[in-house]
Write a protein that holds these residues in place. Structure first.
Motif, short mmCIF file in Angstrom:
data_model
loop_
_atom_site.label_atom_id
_atom_site.label_comp_id
_atom_site.label_asym_id
_atom_site.label_seq_id
_atom_site.Cartn_x
_atom_site.Cartn_y
_atom_site.Cartn_z
N LEU A 99 0.80 -1.23 0.00
CA LEU A 99 0.00 0.00 0.00
C LEU A 99 0.83 1.28 0.00
O LEU A 99 0.30 2.36 -0.29
CB LEU A 99 -0.93 0.01 1.22
N GLU A 100 2.09 1.18 0.32
CA GLU A 100 2.91 2.38 0.49
C GLU A 100 2.90 3.27 -0.75
O GLU A 100 2.64 4.48 -0.68
CB GLU A 100 4.35 1.98 0.83
N ASN A 101 3.16 2.69 -1.92
CA ASN A 101 3.21 3.49 -3.15
C ASN A 101 1.84 4.00 -3.60
O ASN A 101 1.72 5.17 -3.97
CB ASN A 101 3.88 2.68 -4.27
N PRO A 102 0.78 3.17 -3.59
CA PRO A 102 -0.53 3.70 -3.96
C PRO A 102 -0.98 4.85 -3.06
O PRO A 102 -1.52 5.85 -3.55
CB PRO A 102 -1.46 2.49 -3.82
N ILE A 103 -0.77 4.72 -1.75
CA ILE A 103 -1.18 5.78 -0.83
C ILE A 103 -0.39 7.06 -1.12
O ILE A 103 -0.95 8.16 -1.17
CB ILE A 103 -0.98 5.34 0.64
N HIS A 104 0.91 6.90 -1.35
CA HIS A 104 1.74 8.07 -1.68
C HIS A 104 1.23 8.75 -2.95
O HIS A 104 1.08 9.98 -3.01
CB HIS A 104 3.20 7.64 -1.88
N ASP A 105 0.93 7.95 -3.99
CA ASP A 105 0.49 8.52 -5.26
C ASP A 105 -0.86 9.23 -5.13
O ASP A 105 -1.08 10.28 -5.74
CB ASP A 105 0.39 7.42 -6.32
N ILE A 106 -1.75 8.65 -4.35
CA ILE A 106 -3.07 9.28 -4.14
C ILE A 106 -2.90 10.63 -3.45
O ILE A 106 -3.52 11.63 -3.85
CB ILE A 106 -3.99 8.35 -3.32
N GLU A 108 5.97 20.56 -6.65
CA GLU A 108 7.36 20.10 -6.66
C GLU A 108 7.47 18.91 -5.70
O GLU A 108 7.30 19.05 -4.50
CB GLU A 108 8.30 21.23 -6.23
N GLY A 109 7.74 17.78 -6.25
CA GLY A 109 7.86 16.57 -5.44
C GLY A 109 7.88 15.35 -6.34
O GLY A 109 7.87 15.45 -7.57
N ARG A 110 7.91 14.19 -5.73
CA ARG A 110 7.97 12.94 -6.49
C ARG A 110 6.66 12.70 -7.22
O ARG A 110 5.59 12.76 -6.62
CB ARG A 110 8.25 11.78 -5.54
N GLU A 111 6.74 12.47 -8.52
CA GLU A 111 5.55 12.26 -9.33
C GLU A 111 4.99 10.86 -9.09
O GLU A 111 5.73 9.92 -8.78
CB GLU A 111 5.88 12.44 -10.81
N PRO A 112 3.67 10.69 -9.26
CA PRO A 112 3.08 9.35 -9.13
C PRO A 112 3.56 8.42 -10.24
O PRO A 112 3.88 8.86 -11.34
CB PRO A 112 1.57 9.62 -9.28
N ASP A 113 3.61 7.14 -9.92
CA ASP A 113 3.98 6.12 -10.91
C ASP A 113 2.89 5.06 -10.91
O ASP A 113 3.01 4.02 -10.25
CB ASP A 113 5.34 5.51 -10.54
N PRO A 114 1.79 5.31 -11.65
CA PRO A 114 0.64 4.39 -11.59
C PRO A 114 0.97 2.98 -12.05
O PRO A 114 0.43 2.01 -11.51
CB PRO A 114 -0.39 5.06 -12.50
N ASN A 115 1.84 2.86 -13.06
CA ASN A 115 2.17 1.51 -13.55
C ASN A 115 2.77 0.66 -12.44
O ASN A 115 2.39 -0.50 -12.25
CB ASN A 115 3.16 1.61 -14.72
N ARG A 116 3.68 1.25 -11.69
CA ARG A 116 4.33 0.50 -10.61
C ARG A 116 3.38 0.31 -9.43
O ARG A 116 3.22 -0.80 -8.90
CB ARG A 116 5.59 1.25 -10.16
#
Length: 743
Positions: A646-653, A670-678
């Motif tokens: 869940l770490e990456n999906p929560i971050h991207d949301i 300005e920050g890390r962009e979401p990576d939906p594929n990953r």
């Protein structure tokens, strides 16, 4: 239409109780003192009681008492100042402008204090129709004050007889508003449903639910006998409110992908069966609401359980006859919906039980953070001083009202119009901070006055008996006061005849002149109010929307983050944070939808980006529903997924939310962009494997297998994350099209 139910609902409502109290408060001093030979004093006291009644808004008894105390002080001061200035048109004009501005500025402290200011304005206006001299000015002001104090004492006395009645009535109103909201959601199950119409209806009802919810929360948690659970009735009222709070969340968790459901199941009758079930639950909620308002005991409808069981059988039969690998997900949704319906039904049954207020009901101990449910209002002088700017809607409204009142006063003086104070009253009552509210009030006031004059003349032509006329006056006044908050047009329709009957008692030979004065004064006041709302420092809703949209994004982000954090720990502090975050998200959505609805009634030239704003609101509405669903499922299933997944999906949301805020604010993220594929690949891997396994089982003819339960458990949670992920991506796109709205 069930007329018996409608009658019980109306008679048991808070509005009727308030209407009776106000009518008694106004008429008793007039009647008693008139009988004692002090007719003039009785009329002045009645005006004082009428003015104080304007400040008598529903709420905790402490708020009502304090509000009436302050209102009485304002009534006395405004009457004294007006009486002293009345002998000079210039001085009176100055006093009217100053008090109109000052009392209107009190609106910065919320609707309750705003009503206190209006009470002072009405007393000021009614005090301009007759000149007093010397000590009579002071005596007149004291009589007005006495009328206001009498009304306050009457209110406190009636409360002491039935301290829980108002809370029960408003709680019943809340439950009924939720019933209408649930009924509106049933429209999603219609074939060829117009989703825009359904959402518009939901937006309207959600504002009503949220407003009533906040009011009832204040009434319960700011009333000591309820909030401290010192009585059995108080404890039950608190439990009902808390259960209703959870029930509303459960209703919102019932949101699904309706387009997909219709695509899968429109050729069957299952969605129609679900709709009938939801409408049955809506009827049950309405029955609970009426029972709370009338003091009766409601009984569960046995048809609900029977219908739920029938639909379960229907769903099971459909699974065996219609389930295919390509519609498995649809059946998971149907299973979740029927489970949610069962949960809602069980909660409504508990509400039925509570309506008895039986001493034998075993009540659970409540560990409640009262501050979570109370609306906090800042009463510091700094708030008032900070609002003395053209950027403040209340400041602009205060200037607008002051100039409108001065214009009305000038016209009344210039053309020596009879009863010219009616012009000022019309302006004060009609002119609101928002153009849309002024427009609707204006229409209701004019049309209601015309219809009311016709009814009043008809009554006076037919009824000649004085006692019968007095009884009709009392009935008309009661109905008018009862409808004042909810149906202003009808309130004016009933108000106008009783005013005419009253003046017929006083000046029967001048009734024709009074009729014309009433009509002309109302028309002049309405015209001034309309022109002022349109031309004098107008306040348009599109100027406020960006601020409300940013608030919506911030609160939705916080709600999601709180829910996401709760899956690893569900301590009491987390539970309280969830309640607060959910409440703030719903309040923000209610404020935004209310503003949008008002904008729809404004001139076309003041409407911009309607389609995009509507889409923005719909997305946030859906997001709140999915976040609420996620919250429920995380509590039900408890930690179904690991932090690593869940770490990456929560971050991207969260990033999608932050990018939406940045775009709407005309800033760069300005920050890390979401990576939906990953993120989505990792998120969906486990459920995809189970889904493929389940599809293979169905191809082999295996309907009920061990794969089913873990699939439903994991898929339900993952689907919510997927929905929220894609919705926040869409929200980011829509936000980028709305950055041209005024700040």
């Amino acid at each position: 239409m069930d007329y018996q139910k409608s009658y019980k609902n109306f008679i048991g409502s808070y509005n009727v109780t308030e209407g009776l109290r106000k009518t008694a408060g106004i008429l008793i001093p007039a009647f008693v003192l008139s009988y004692m030979g002090w007719f003039d004093v009785g009329i002045v006291m009645a005006i004082g009681a009428l003015s104080a009644g304007i400040a008598d808004n529903p709420g905790s008894i402490r708020h009502q008492r304090n509000g009436l105390l302050v209102a009485n002080a304002f009534i006395f001061i405004s009457a004294l100042a007006t009486g002293m200035a009345a002998h000079s048109a210039v001085m009176l004009g100055v006093v009217l402008v100053i008090f109109s501005f000052l009392f209107s500025m009190l609106g910065v402290y919320g609707s309750r204090v705003n009503a206190i200011g209006i009470a002072g304005l009405i007393a000021m206006t009614l005090n301009t129709f007759e000149l007093n001299y010397g000590w009579d000015i002071l005596w007149n002001s004291l009589y007005l004050l006495a009328g206001g104090i009498w009304y306050m004492l009457l209110t406190l006395l009636l409360y002491s007889f039935r301290p829980y009645k108002a809370t029960k009535q408003m709680l019943g109103e809340l439950v009924q508003n939720m019933a209408i909201y649930l009924q509106s959601r049933a429209a999603f199950y219609n074939k060829n449903a117009d989703y825009n119409e359904v959402y518009n209806a939901l937006f309207q009802e959600q504002v009503k639910v949220q407003d009533t919810h906040q009011l009832v929360g204040d009434m319960i948690f700011q009333t000591r006998s309820i909030s401290r659970e010192s009585t059995h009735t108080g404890r039950i009222l608190m439990i009902i409110y808390l259960d209703v709070n959870v029930l509303f969340e459960r209703i919102n968790t019932s949101y699904q992908d309706y387009k997909m459901l219709h695509q899968y199941f429109d050729e069957t009758d299952i969605l129609s069966s679900y709709k009938r079930l939801i409408l049955l639950l809506s009827d049950e909620l309405e029955a609970v609401g009426i029972a709370l308002k009338t003091g009766e005991v409601s009984q569960p409808n046995m048809k609900v359980d029977l219908q739920i069981n029938r639909v379960k059988v229907e769903l099971n039969d459909l699974r065996h006859s219609f389930m295919k690998p390509e519609n498995i997900e649809g059946f998971i949704y149907l299973r979740n919906i029927i489970s949610n319906i069962r949960d809602i039904s069980d909660r409504i049954n508990r509400l039925h039980q509570y309506t008895s207020f039986d001493a034998g009901i075993k009540l659970r101990k409540q560990d409640v953070d009262h501050e979570t449910f109370i609306s906090q209002q800042d009463y510091s002088p700094k708030l008032l001083l900070d609002s003395l700017s053209l950027k403040s809607d209340i400041f602009r409204h205060s200037l607008r009202l002051s100039l409108a009142v001065l214009t009305g006063f000038f016209i009344g003086e210039l053309f020596t119009i009879g009863h010219s104070y009616w012009i000022l009253m019309t302006i004060i009552i009609i002119l609101k901070p928002a153009y849309s509210l002024t427009k609707q009030r204006n229409k209701d006031r004019l049309e209601g006055t015309i219809v009311g004059i016709f009814i009043g003349v008809l009554i006076l032509l037919i009824v000649k008996n004085t006692m019968l006329l007095f009884i009709i006056l009392v009935l008309l006044m009661t109905v008018s006061n009862s409808l004042l908050r909810t149906y202003y047009f009808w309130s004016v329709v009933f108000m106008t005849p009783y005013v005419l009957i009253f003046f017929n008692f006083l000046y029967s030979s001048e009734l024709t002149s009074i009729l014309l004065d009433r009509l002309i004064d109302t028309a002049i006041g309405s015209a001034i109010a309309f022109v002022a709302s349109f031309l004098l420092l107008p306040s348009w809703e599109h100027q406020k929307l960006k601020h409300l949209m940013l608030q919506m994004l911030h609160q939705n982000l916080l709600y999601f983050k709180t829910v996401a954090d709760s899956q690893y720990s569900f301590e009491d502090s987390i539970a309280r944070s969830l309640i607060k975050a959910r409440k703030n998200a719903f309040v923000a959505l209610s404020n935004l939808t209310g503003s949008f609805n008002r904008m729809l009634t404004e001139p076309k030239s003041q409407q911009s980006g309607l389609r995009e704003i509507h889409q923005f609101i719909v997305l946030n509405h859906i997001l709140i529903s999915h976040i609420a669903s996620l919250s429920q499922q995380l509590q039900d299933y408890r930690y179904p997924l690991s932090k690593e997944i869940l770490e990456n999906p929560i971050h991207d949301i969260l990033v999608n939310y932050k990018k939406s805020i940045a775009l709407l604010s005309n800033k760069k993220y300005e920050g890390r962009e979401p990576d939906p594929n990953r993120s989505l690949k990792i998120l969906n891997q486990q459920s995809d494997e189970l889904m493929e396994k389940r599809k293979k089982e169905l191809k082999d003819g295996q309907v009920d297998t061990e794969t089913l339960k873990p699939l439903i458990k994991i898929k339900s949670v993952i689907n919510q994350y997927n929905f929220i992920y894609h919705m926040t991506t869409d929200l980011e796109k829509v936000s980028g099209t709305l950055n041209n709205l005024p700040d």
